[in-house]
Design an enzyme around this catalytic site. Structure first.
Site, PDB file in Angstrom:
ATOM      1  N   LYS A 189       0.662  -1.021   0.292  1.00  0.00           N
ATOM      2  CA  LYS A 189      -0.061  -0.099   0.104  1.00  0.00           C
ATOM      3  C   LYS A 189       0.907   1.293   0.005  1.00  0.00           C
ATOM      4  O   LYS A 189       2.102   1.340   0.223  1.00  0.00           O
ATOM      5  CB  LYS A 189      -0.996   0.005   1.298  1.00  0.00           C
ATOM      6  CG  LYS A 189      -2.013  -1.290   1.296  1.00  0.00           C
ATOM      7  CD  LYS A 189      -2.915  -1.337   2.467  1.00  0.00           C
ATOM      8  CE  LYS A 189      -3.882  -2.308   2.171  1.00  0.00           C
ATOM      9  NZ  LYS A 189      -4.947  -2.305   3.154  1.00  0.00           N
ATOM     10  N   TYR A 191     -12.039  -3.041  -3.946  1.00  0.00           N
ATOM     11  CA  TYR A 191     -12.591  -2.999  -2.558  1.00  0.00           C
ATOM     12  C   TYR A 191     -13.983  -3.310  -2.802  1.00  0.00           C
ATOM     13  O   TYR A 191     -14.842  -2.907  -1.630  1.00  0.00           O
ATOM     14  CB  TYR A 191     -12.210  -2.157  -1.671  1.00  0.00           C
ATOM     15  CG  TYR A 191     -10.824  -2.373  -1.208  1.00  0.00           C
ATOM     16  CD1 TYR A 191     -10.146  -3.391  -0.615  1.00  0.00           C
ATOM     17  CD2 TYR A 191      -9.626  -1.497  -1.415  1.00  0.00           C
ATOM     18  CE1 TYR A 191      -9.243  -3.600   0.130  1.00  0.00           C
ATOM     19  CE2 TYR A 191      -8.243  -1.557  -1.034  1.00  0.00           C
ATOM     20  CZ  TYR A 191      -7.860  -2.901   0.006  1.00  0.00           C
ATOM     21  OH  TYR A 191      -6.882  -3.309   0.282  1.00  0.00           O
ATOM     22  N   HIS A 209      -1.701  -5.638   1.609  1.00  0.00           N
ATOM     23  CA  HIS A 209      -3.116  -6.383   1.156  1.00  0.00           C
ATOM     24  C   HIS A 209      -2.432  -7.783   0.785  1.00  0.00           C
ATOM     25  O   HIS A 209      -1.624  -8.024   0.046  1.00  0.00           O
ATOM     26  CB  HIS A 209      -3.693  -5.838   0.033  1.00  0.00           C
ATOM     27  CG  HIS A 209      -4.804  -6.675  -0.543  1.00  0.00           C
ATOM     28  ND1 HIS A 209      -5.960  -6.806  -0.056  1.00  0.00           N
ATOM     29  CD2 HIS A 209      -4.723  -7.638  -1.518  1.00  0.00           C
ATOM     30  CE1 HIS A 209      -6.979  -7.783  -0.299  1.00  0.00           C
ATOM     31  NE2 HIS A 209      -6.080  -8.144  -1.420  1.00  0.00           N
TER      32      HIS A 209
HETATM   33  P1  IDP Z   1      -7.614  -7.279   5.405  1.00  0.00           P
HETATM   34  O1  IDP Z   1      -6.926  -6.413   4.715  1.00  0.00           O
HETATM   35  O2  IDP Z   1      -6.788  -7.879   6.781  1.00  0.00           O
HETATM   36  O3  IDP Z   1      -7.902  -8.518   4.576  1.00  0.00           O
HETATM   37  P2  IDP Z   1     -10.342  -6.506   5.355  1.00  0.00           P
HETATM   38  O4  IDP Z   1     -11.266  -7.028   6.381  1.00  0.00           O
HETATM   39  O5  IDP Z   1     -10.333  -7.314   3.955  1.00  0.00           O
HETATM   40  O6  IDP Z   1      -8.814  -6.663   6.076  1.00  0.00           O
HETATM   41  O7  IDP Z   1     -10.313  -5.020   5.129  1.00  0.00           O
HETATM   42  C1  IDP Z   1      -9.796  -4.417   4.063  1.00  0.00           C
HETATM   43  C2  IDP Z   1      -8.735  -3.168   4.423  1.00  0.00           C
HETATM   44  O8  IDP Z   1      -9.815  -2.221   4.822  1.00  0.00           O
HETATM   45  C3  IDP Z   1      -8.154  -3.333   5.655  1.00  0.00           C
HETATM   46  O9  IDP Z   1      -6.740  -3.827   5.241  1.00  0.00           O
HETATM   47  C4  IDP Z   1      -7.949  -2.052   6.202  1.00  0.00           C
HETATM   48  O10 IDP Z   1      -6.977  -1.212   5.700  1.00  0.00           O
HETATM   49  C5  IDP Z   1      -9.369  -1.484   5.983  1.00  0.00           C
HETATM   50  N1  IDP Z   1     -10.314  -1.880   7.288  1.00  0.00           N
HETATM   51  C6  IDP Z   1     -10.875  -2.797   7.757  1.00  0.00           C
HETATM   52  N2  IDP Z   1     -11.325  -2.592   9.083  1.00  0.00           N
HETATM   53  C7  IDP Z   1     -11.361  -1.315   9.178  1.00  0.00           C
HETATM   54  C8  IDP Z   1     -11.841  -0.448  10.071  1.00  0.00           C
HETATM   55  O11 IDP Z   1     -12.460  -1.238  11.224  1.00  0.00           O
HETATM   56  N3  IDP Z   1     -11.384   0.672  10.419  1.00  0.00           N
HETATM   57  C9  IDP Z   1     -10.587   1.341   9.114  1.00  0.00           C
HETATM   58  N4  IDP Z   1     -10.300   0.473   8.194  1.00  0.00           N
HETATM   59  C10 IDP Z   1     -10.713  -0.912   8.000  1.00  0.00           C
HETATM   60 MG    MG Z   2      -9.318  -8.490   2.947  1.00  0.00          MG
END
Ligand code: IDP
Ligand code: MG
Length: 145
Positions: A11, A51, A117
């Site tokens: 990122k 996303y 990611h």
């Molecule tokens: P991951 O990247 O660990 O797979 P995901 O749940 O798929 O996590 O969420 C995608 C991205 O969205 C995360 O990497 C993070 O940058 C952002 N994100 C997820 N949950 C939150 C939150 O509660 N607050 C702010 N950003 C979040």
């Molecule tokens: Mg994810």
């Protein structure tokens, strides 16, 4: 164990911190080969499309603008058990909860700017790789037995 491919994105905060080389080095040391690599500044529609599963979540807008805030490194990683191995190397989404020694524990500042990611399943990996790479852009790497 099976040879898999997964999508990794470094990122915008990864480049900003000068951590790209260190992170790629961790993948290589774990046996994950970058078979496709591209630096790209994502457009709004590319970030939103990638996303799309999160579009109803309260953090969606912030996530999209963060992903457009600077260039990202798009990578297809290949290796044994690549999907899970990459997730283990990354650590938990919230860097405060990530295990010591993981990428997010060592480099990420916050849950928004969490440095990497990684695809979370083999099926999502296939779709995410195809979102950013043509098959001709991926090197047909053969792993030694
Ligand atoms: P991951 O990247 O660990 O797979 P995901 O749940 O798929 O996590 O969420 C995608 C991205 O969205 C995360 O990497 C993070 O940058 C952002 N994100 C997820 N949950 C939150 C939150 O509660 N607050 C702010 N950003 C979040
Ligand atoms: Mg994810």
């Amino acid at each position: 164990m099976a040879i898999e491919r997964t999508l990794s994105i470094l990122k915008p905060d990864a480049l900003e911190k000068g951590a790209i080389g260190k992170i790629i080095s961790r993948f290589e040391q774990a046996g994950l080969i970058p078979i496709g690599v591209r630096l790209q500044h994502l457009s709004k529609s590319e970030a939103e499309g990638f996303y799309a599963v999160h579009k109803e979540r309260p953090f969606f807008k912030d996530l999209v603008s963060f992903m457009m805030s600077g260039p990202v490194v798009l990578m297809c990683l290949q290796g044994e058990n690549a999907v899970l191995k990459n997730r283990e190397l990354m650590g938990a989404t919230d860097p405060k909860k990530a295990d010591p020694g993981t990428i997010r524990a060592d480099f990420a500042k916050s849950i928004d700017a969490n440095t990497v990611h990684g695809s979370d399943s083999l099926e999502n990996a296939k779709n995410e790789i195809a979102y950013f790479f043509r098959s001709t852009e991926l090197f047909e790497y053969s792993h030694k037995k």
